[in-house]
Scaffold this active site. Structure first.
Site, short mmCIF file in Angstrom:
data_model
loop_
_atom_site.label_atom_id
_atom_site.label_comp_id
_atom_site.label_asym_id
_atom_site.label_seq_id
_atom_site.Cartn_x
_atom_site.Cartn_y
_atom_site.Cartn_z
NE ARG A 27 21.56 -13.59 6.06
CZ ARG A 27 21.71 -13.97 4.79
NH1 ARG A 27 21.58 -15.24 4.46
NH2 ARG A 27 21.97 -13.10 3.85
CB CYS A 48 -0.65 16.98 -4.30
SG CYS A 48 -1.55 15.49 -3.82
CB CYS A 51 -3.40 18.62 -1.67
SG CYS A 51 -1.98 17.86 -0.83
CG ASN A 73 -9.18 7.35 -11.56
OD1 ASN A 73 -8.61 8.24 -12.18
ND2 ASN A 73 -8.56 6.29 -11.09
CG ASP A 74 -10.03 13.54 -12.46
OD1 ASP A 74 -11.27 13.67 -12.45
OD2 ASP A 74 -9.28 14.11 -11.63
CG HIS A 111 1.12 15.60 0.12
ND1 HIS A 111 0.50 15.42 -1.09
CD2 HIS A 111 2.43 15.28 -0.09
CE1 HIS A 111 1.38 15.02 -2.00
NE2 HIS A 111 2.57 14.92 -1.42
CG ASN A 151 -1.89 -0.13 -6.29
OD1 ASN A 151 -2.15 -1.24 -5.85
ND2 ASN A 151 -2.32 0.29 -7.46
CB SER A 159 5.06 8.86 -8.56
OG SER A 159 3.90 9.27 -9.26
CG HIS A 162 -2.47 13.10 -0.61
ND1 HIS A 162 -2.56 14.47 -0.53
CD2 HIS A 162 -3.46 12.61 0.18
CE1 HIS A 162 -3.57 14.80 0.27
NE2 HIS A 162 -4.12 13.69 0.71
CG HIS A 164 -4.35 7.82 -3.28
ND1 HIS A 164 -3.00 8.12 -3.21
CD2 HIS A 164 -4.54 7.24 -4.47
CE1 HIS A 164 -2.42 7.74 -4.33
NE2 HIS A 164 -3.31 7.19 -5.13
CD GLN A 166 -6.30 3.43 -8.11
OE1 GLN A 166 -6.95 3.40 -9.15
NE2 GLN A 166 -4.99 3.20 -8.08
CD GLU A 180 -9.62 -15.02 -1.24
OE1 GLU A 180 -10.51 -14.30 -0.74
OE2 GLU A 180 -8.41 -14.83 -1.04
CG HIS A 279 -9.61 -10.58 -0.60
ND1 HIS A 279 -8.93 -11.74 -0.83
CD2 HIS A 279 -8.89 -9.61 -1.21
CE1 HIS A 279 -7.84 -11.49 -1.55
NE2 HIS A 279 -7.78 -10.20 -1.77
CE LYS A 308 8.43 -14.50 -5.05
NZ LYS A 308 9.36 -15.61 -5.32
#
Ligand SMILES: [Zn+2]
Ligand SMILES: [Zn+2]
Length: 346
Positions: A27, A48, A51, A73-74, A111, A151, A159, A162, A164, A166, A180, A279, A308
Protein backbone atom coordinates in the site's frame (compact mmCIF):
# COMPACT_ATOMS: atom_id res chain seq x y z
CA UNK A 1 -3.99 -9.86 -13.34
CA UNK A 2 -2.10 -8.19 -10.52
CA UNK A 3 1.47 -7.74 -11.58
CA UNK A 4 4.47 -7.09 -9.45
CA UNK A 5 2.96 -7.91 -6.08
CA UNK A 6 4.43 -11.35 -5.65
CA UNK A 7 6.96 -12.51 -8.21
CA UNK A 8 10.66 -12.65 -9.00
CA UNK A 9 12.18 -10.13 -11.37
CA UNK A 10 15.45 -10.52 -13.25
CA UNK A 11 18.12 -7.85 -12.68
CA UNK A 12 19.83 -7.73 -16.10
CA UNK A 13 22.87 -5.69 -15.00
CA UNK A 14 23.68 -8.01 -12.11
CA UNK A 15 22.22 -11.17 -13.65
CA UNK A 16 20.39 -12.18 -10.52
CA UNK A 17 16.82 -12.56 -9.28
CA UNK A 18 15.09 -10.02 -7.06
CA UNK A 19 12.11 -11.42 -5.16
CA UNK A 20 9.21 -8.97 -4.95
CA UNK A 21 7.09 -9.99 -1.97
CA UNK A 22 4.76 -7.03 -1.55
CA UNK A 23 1.58 -9.02 -1.16
CA UNK A 24 1.43 -8.52 2.59
CA UNK A 25 1.99 -4.81 2.83
CA UNK A 26 1.43 -3.42 -0.62
CA UNK A 27 0.00 0.00 0.00
CA UNK A 28 1.24 3.50 -0.62
CA UNK A 29 2.83 5.27 2.28
CA UNK A 30 0.57 8.00 3.63
CA UNK A 31 0.16 9.91 6.81
CA UNK A 32 2.98 9.98 9.28
CA UNK A 33 5.99 12.04 8.36
CA UNK A 34 9.51 11.70 9.59
CA UNK A 35 10.14 12.80 13.13
CA UNK A 36 11.51 16.30 13.21
CA UNK A 37 15.26 15.88 13.17
CA UNK A 38 17.71 17.98 15.09
CA UNK A 39 17.29 21.74 14.82
CA UNK A 40 18.46 22.93 11.39
CA UNK A 41 22.15 23.66 11.35
CA UNK A 42 23.59 27.04 10.56
CA UNK A 43 24.96 27.93 7.15
CA UNK A 44 28.47 27.90 8.67
CA UNK A 45 29.58 25.69 11.57
CA UNK A 46 32.81 26.44 13.42
CA UNK A 47 33.91 22.88 14.11
CA UNK A 48 32.86 21.40 10.76
CA UNK A 49 35.92 20.07 8.93
CA UNK A 50 34.24 20.77 5.58
CA UNK A 51 33.20 24.39 6.05
CA UNK A 52 35.32 27.07 4.36
CA UNK A 53 38.29 28.51 6.28
CA UNK A 54 38.17 25.79 8.96
CA UNK A 55 41.21 23.88 10.20
CA UNK A 56 41.15 20.14 9.52
CA UNK A 57 42.67 17.39 11.70
CA UNK A 58 45.66 17.27 9.31
CA UNK A 59 46.52 20.84 10.25
CA UNK A 60 45.55 22.06 6.78
CA UNK A 61 43.13 24.97 6.60
CA UNK A 62 40.30 24.87 4.05
CA UNK A 63 40.37 27.75 1.58
CA UNK A 64 37.53 30.24 1.45
CA UNK A 65 36.02 28.21 -1.38
CA UNK A 66 32.95 29.40 -3.26
CA UNK A 67 31.61 26.31 -5.07
CA UNK A 68 32.99 22.74 -5.25
CA UNK A 69 36.11 21.95 -3.21
CA UNK A 70 38.17 18.73 -3.48
CA UNK A 71 40.87 17.61 -1.06
CA UNK A 72 42.71 14.42 -0.08
CA UNK A 73 40.89 12.57 2.71
CA UNK A 74 42.67 13.08 6.03
CA UNK A 75 41.71 9.51 7.04
CA UNK A 76 42.12 7.61 3.76
CA UNK A 77 41.04 3.97 3.33
CA UNK A 78 43.42 3.66 0.40
CA UNK A 79 46.56 5.78 0.01
CA UNK A 80 49.86 5.94 -1.80
CA UNK A 81 51.55 5.80 1.62
CA UNK A 82 49.82 2.57 2.66
CA UNK A 83 52.29 0.04 4.15
CA UNK A 84 54.39 -1.69 1.47
CA UNK A 85 55.98 -4.33 3.69
CA UNK A 86 53.25 -6.87 4.40
CA UNK A 87 53.26 -10.22 6.11
CA UNK A 88 53.08 -12.92 3.43
CA UNK A 89 49.79 -14.83 3.82
CA UNK A 90 49.62 -18.63 4.11
CA UNK A 91 48.39 -21.07 1.49
CA UNK A 92 46.12 -19.77 -1.24
CA UNK A 93 45.65 -16.35 0.39
CA UNK A 94 46.83 -13.18 -1.31
CA UNK A 95 47.40 -9.63 -0.15
CA UNK A 96 48.71 -6.38 -1.54
CA UNK A 97 49.34 -2.83 -0.34
CA UNK A 98 46.07 -0.84 -0.05
CA UNK A 99 47.27 1.69 -2.59
CA UNK A 100 45.08 4.37 -4.11
CA UNK A 101 43.78 7.89 -3.66
CA UNK A 102 40.89 8.88 -1.38
CA UNK A 103 39.40 12.34 -1.73
CA UNK A 104 36.51 14.34 -0.33
CA UNK A 105 34.35 16.51 -2.59
CA UNK A 106 32.36 19.24 -0.84
CA UNK A 107 29.49 20.41 -3.01
CA UNK A 108 29.06 23.91 -1.65
CA UNK A 109 30.35 26.17 1.14
CA UNK A 110 26.81 26.09 2.64
CA UNK A 111 26.72 23.71 5.59
CA UNK A 112 22.97 23.32 5.96
CA UNK A 113 21.66 22.40 2.51
CA UNK A 114 21.35 19.13 0.63
CA UNK A 115 22.44 18.51 -2.94
CA UNK A 116 18.75 18.67 -3.87
CA UNK A 117 18.60 22.32 -2.81
CA UNK A 118 21.51 23.48 -4.95
CA UNK A 119 20.72 25.22 -8.25
CA UNK A 120 21.16 23.16 -11.42
CA UNK A 121 24.26 25.23 -12.30
CA UNK A 122 25.94 24.15 -9.06
CA UNK A 123 25.08 20.51 -9.71
CA UNK A 124 26.53 20.92 -13.22
CA UNK A 125 29.72 22.27 -11.66
CA UNK A 126 29.84 19.21 -9.41
CA UNK A 127 29.43 16.89 -12.41
CA UNK A 128 32.25 18.73 -14.18
CA UNK A 129 34.45 18.32 -11.11
CA UNK A 130 33.66 14.60 -10.93
CA UNK A 131 34.52 14.36 -14.64
CA UNK A 132 37.87 16.11 -14.13
CA UNK A 133 38.68 13.89 -11.15
CA UNK A 134 37.79 10.78 -13.15
CA UNK A 135 40.11 11.89 -15.96
CA UNK A 136 42.96 12.92 -13.67
CA UNK A 137 42.90 9.92 -11.34
CA UNK A 138 41.96 7.44 -14.05
CA UNK A 139 44.97 8.45 -16.15
CA UNK A 140 47.36 7.25 -13.46
CA UNK A 141 48.77 3.90 -14.60
CA UNK A 142 48.28 2.17 -11.25
CA UNK A 143 44.63 3.26 -10.90
CA UNK A 144 42.20 0.75 -12.42
CA UNK A 145 38.95 2.33 -11.28
CA UNK A 146 37.59 5.59 -9.86
CA UNK A 147 34.57 5.18 -7.59
CA UNK A 148 32.57 8.28 -6.70
CA UNK A 149 29.78 8.19 -4.19
CA UNK A 150 27.81 10.11 -1.61
CA UNK A 151 26.71 8.63 1.69
CA UNK A 152 23.87 10.79 2.97
CA UNK A 153 22.18 10.55 6.33
CA UNK A 154 22.90 9.17 9.76
CA UNK A 155 21.36 5.80 8.86
CA UNK A 156 24.22 5.28 6.42
CA UNK A 157 26.74 6.41 8.98
CA UNK A 158 27.22 10.07 8.14
CA UNK A 159 26.91 12.44 11.05
CA UNK A 160 28.16 15.58 9.30
CA UNK A 161 25.30 17.04 7.21
CA UNK A 162 27.63 19.32 5.21
CA UNK A 163 26.88 18.13 1.65
CA UNK A 164 29.80 16.14 0.34
CA UNK A 165 30.81 12.99 -1.48
CA UNK A 166 33.87 10.82 -1.69
CA UNK A 167 36.25 9.45 -4.31
CA UNK A 168 38.12 6.16 -4.06
CA UNK A 169 40.65 5.64 -6.85
CA UNK A 170 41.88 2.09 -6.49
CA UNK A 171 44.22 -0.49 -7.96
CA UNK A 172 41.26 -2.86 -8.31
CA UNK A 173 37.80 -2.50 -9.87
CA UNK A 174 34.93 -2.41 -7.37
CA UNK A 175 32.83 -5.56 -7.62
CA UNK A 176 29.50 -4.05 -8.70
CA UNK A 177 31.16 -2.19 -11.56
CA UNK A 178 33.18 -5.27 -12.53
CA UNK A 179 29.99 -7.34 -12.74
CA UNK A 180 28.11 -4.68 -14.74
CA UNK A 181 31.08 -4.22 -17.07
CA UNK A 182 31.40 -7.96 -17.71
CA UNK A 183 27.66 -8.37 -18.33
CA UNK A 184 27.53 -5.30 -20.59
CA UNK A 185 30.55 -6.40 -22.59
CA UNK A 186 29.14 -9.89 -23.16
CA UNK A 187 25.72 -8.46 -24.15
CA UNK A 188 27.34 -6.03 -26.59
CA UNK A 189 29.36 -8.79 -28.25
CA UNK A 190 26.39 -11.14 -28.50
CA UNK A 191 23.71 -8.70 -29.59
CA UNK A 192 25.54 -5.66 -30.94
CA UNK A 193 23.47 -3.49 -28.61
CA UNK A 194 24.09 -1.68 -25.33
CA UNK A 195 22.32 -3.51 -22.50
CA UNK A 196 21.51 -0.29 -20.65
CA UNK A 197 19.82 1.08 -23.79
CA UNK A 198 17.58 -1.99 -23.83
CA UNK A 199 16.75 -1.34 -20.17
CA UNK A 200 15.84 2.29 -20.96
CA UNK A 201 13.74 1.17 -23.95
CA UNK A 202 11.88 -1.29 -21.73
CA UNK A 203 11.26 1.39 -19.12
CA UNK A 204 9.97 3.80 -21.77
CA UNK A 205 7.70 1.10 -23.22
CA UNK A 206 6.13 0.65 -19.78
CA UNK A 207 6.32 4.25 -18.64
CA UNK A 208 5.04 3.82 -15.08
CA UNK A 209 8.46 4.05 -13.46
CA UNK A 210 9.83 6.99 -15.48
CA UNK A 211 10.28 9.91 -13.08
CA UNK A 212 11.78 12.50 -15.41
CA UNK A 213 13.02 13.04 -18.94
CA UNK A 214 14.58 16.00 -20.71
CA UNK A 215 16.50 16.42 -23.97
CA UNK A 216 19.33 14.02 -23.12
CA UNK A 217 18.79 12.54 -19.63
CA UNK A 218 16.34 10.19 -17.96
CA UNK A 219 15.41 9.18 -14.40
CA UNK A 220 13.64 5.95 -13.57
CA UNK A 221 12.94 3.55 -10.77
CA UNK A 222 13.89 0.28 -12.43
CA UNK A 223 11.57 -2.70 -12.87
CA UNK A 224 14.13 -4.79 -10.95
CA UNK A 225 14.78 -2.34 -8.08
CA UNK A 226 16.28 -4.02 -5.02
CA UNK A 227 15.53 -1.13 -2.66
CA UNK A 228 12.09 0.47 -2.33
CA UNK A 229 13.10 3.88 -3.73
CA UNK A 230 16.14 2.85 -5.79
CA UNK A 231 16.50 5.09 -8.86
CA UNK A 232 18.80 5.46 -11.86
CA UNK A 233 19.82 8.75 -13.47
CA UNK A 234 21.48 8.44 -16.87
CA UNK A 235 22.30 10.17 -20.14
CA UNK A 236 20.24 8.88 -23.09
CA UNK A 237 23.31 8.54 -25.30
CA UNK A 238 25.79 5.87 -24.31
CA UNK A 239 28.91 7.23 -22.63
CA UNK A 240 31.28 4.98 -20.69
CA UNK A 241 31.88 7.81 -18.24
CA UNK A 242 31.38 11.53 -17.69
CA UNK A 243 34.54 12.12 -19.73
CA UNK A 244 32.89 12.14 -23.17
CA UNK A 245 29.72 14.00 -22.24
CA UNK A 246 29.12 17.46 -23.69
CA UNK A 247 28.41 20.43 -21.43
CA UNK A 248 24.81 20.35 -22.67
CA UNK A 249 24.49 16.73 -21.59
CA UNK A 250 26.04 17.54 -18.21
CA UNK A 251 23.47 20.29 -17.74
CA UNK A 252 20.61 17.94 -18.61
CA UNK A 253 21.98 15.28 -16.29
CA UNK A 254 22.31 17.85 -13.49
CA UNK A 255 18.68 18.87 -13.97
CA UNK A 256 17.57 15.23 -13.96
CA UNK A 257 19.52 14.51 -10.78
CA UNK A 258 18.07 17.56 -9.07
CA UNK A 259 14.52 16.56 -10.00
CA UNK A 260 15.04 13.16 -8.40
CA UNK A 261 16.72 14.47 -5.26
CA UNK A 262 14.00 17.07 -4.70
CA UNK A 263 11.37 14.32 -4.90
CA UNK A 264 13.39 12.28 -2.41
CA UNK A 265 13.60 15.14 0.11
CA UNK A 266 9.93 15.99 -0.42
CA UNK A 267 8.70 12.44 0.09
CA UNK A 268 8.83 12.64 3.88
CA UNK A 269 9.89 16.28 4.11
CA UNK A 270 13.28 15.39 5.47
CA UNK A 271 16.80 15.18 4.07
CA UNK A 272 16.32 11.78 2.41
CA UNK A 273 19.11 9.30 3.23
CA UNK A 274 20.74 7.45 0.37
CA UNK A 275 23.90 5.99 -1.04
CA UNK A 276 24.47 7.54 -4.45
CA UNK A 277 27.13 6.00 -6.69
CA UNK A 278 28.46 6.91 -10.11
CA UNK A 279 28.81 3.79 -12.24
CA UNK A 280 31.59 4.72 -14.67
CA UNK A 281 33.75 2.37 -16.71
CA UNK A 282 37.01 1.19 -15.14
CA UNK A 283 40.16 3.06 -16.18
CA UNK A 284 42.32 0.00 -16.73
CA UNK A 285 42.38 0.25 -20.52
CA UNK A 286 39.87 -2.59 -21.03
CA UNK A 287 37.09 -2.88 -23.61
CA UNK A 288 34.06 -0.94 -22.35
CA UNK A 289 32.22 -0.23 -25.61
CA UNK A 290 28.94 -1.57 -24.20
CA UNK A 291 29.21 0.21 -20.85
CA UNK A 292 26.67 2.95 -20.25
CA UNK A 293 27.50 5.41 -17.47
CA UNK A 294 24.70 5.97 -14.96
CA UNK A 295 24.14 7.16 -11.41
CA UNK A 296 22.45 4.78 -8.97
CA UNK A 297 20.72 5.97 -5.81
CA UNK A 298 20.05 3.42 -3.10
CA UNK A 299 17.95 4.82 -0.26
CA UNK A 300 18.07 2.45 2.73
CA UNK A 301 14.65 3.41 4.18
CA UNK A 302 11.35 1.76 3.33
CA UNK A 303 9.37 4.15 5.53
CA UNK A 304 10.41 7.24 7.49
CA UNK A 305 11.87 5.31 10.39
CA UNK A 306 12.07 1.85 8.91
CA UNK A 307 15.30 0.57 7.42
CA UNK A 308 15.42 -2.10 4.78
CA UNK A 309 17.24 -4.70 6.84
CA UNK A 310 19.69 -6.85 4.99
CA UNK A 311 19.35 -10.32 6.43
CA UNK A 312 19.14 -13.95 5.36
CA UNK A 313 18.30 -13.52 1.66
CA UNK A 314 20.62 -10.54 1.10
CA UNK A 315 23.58 -11.15 3.42
CA UNK A 316 23.24 -14.88 3.70
CA UNK A 317 22.10 -15.75 0.20
CA UNK A 318 23.24 -12.79 -1.86
CA UNK A 319 19.89 -11.96 -3.52
CA UNK A 320 17.46 -9.22 -2.55
CA UNK A 321 13.97 -9.64 -1.25
CA UNK A 322 11.93 -6.48 -1.75
CA UNK A 323 8.81 -5.88 0.31
CA UNK A 324 7.54 -3.19 -2.01
CA UNK A 325 6.26 -2.95 -5.56
CA UNK A 326 8.41 -0.74 -7.79
CA UNK A 327 5.37 0.67 -9.67
CA UNK A 328 3.83 1.86 -6.42
CA UNK A 329 7.05 3.43 -5.13
CA UNK A 330 7.50 5.26 -8.45
CA UNK A 331 3.92 6.54 -8.16
CA UNK A 332 4.66 7.84 -4.65
CA UNK A 333 7.70 9.75 -5.89
CA UNK A 334 5.75 11.13 -8.85
CA UNK A 335 2.99 12.36 -6.52
CA UNK A 336 5.16 14.74 -4.47
CA UNK A 337 5.75 18.37 -5.50
CA UNK A 338 8.70 19.25 -7.73
CA UNK A 339 9.62 22.28 -5.61
CA UNK A 340 11.82 21.54 -2.62
CA UNK A 341 9.85 21.67 0.63
CA UNK A 342 12.24 24.15 2.16
CA UNK A 343 11.58 26.40 -0.81
CA UNK A 344 14.72 28.41 -0.37
CA UNK A 345 16.51 27.67 -3.61
CA UNK A 346 15.39 27.27 -7.19
ZN1 LIG B 1 30.21 22.52 7.24
ZN1 LIG C 1 24.96 0.32 -12.26
Amino acid sequence: MVSGTWEQRWHPLREEWVVIAAHRQDRPWQGEQAAAGPAPAAVYVEDCYLCPRNLRVSGIRNPDYQSVFVFDNDHPCVGMNAPQQLEPPPGIYRNAPALGVARIVTYTPLHNVTLAELPVDSISALLATWRDQYVELGSRPEIRHVLMFENKGEVVGVSNPHPHGQIYATTFVFKTIEVEADVSRRFYREHGRVLFQDIVRSELADGRRILFENGSAIVFLPYFARYAYECYVAPRETHASLQTMSSGELGDLAEALKRLLVRYDNLWQMPFPYVMTLHQAPTDGGDYAGFHFHIECHPPLRKPRLLKYLAGPEIGGGNFLSDTRPELKAAELLAVPEVHYKGRHD
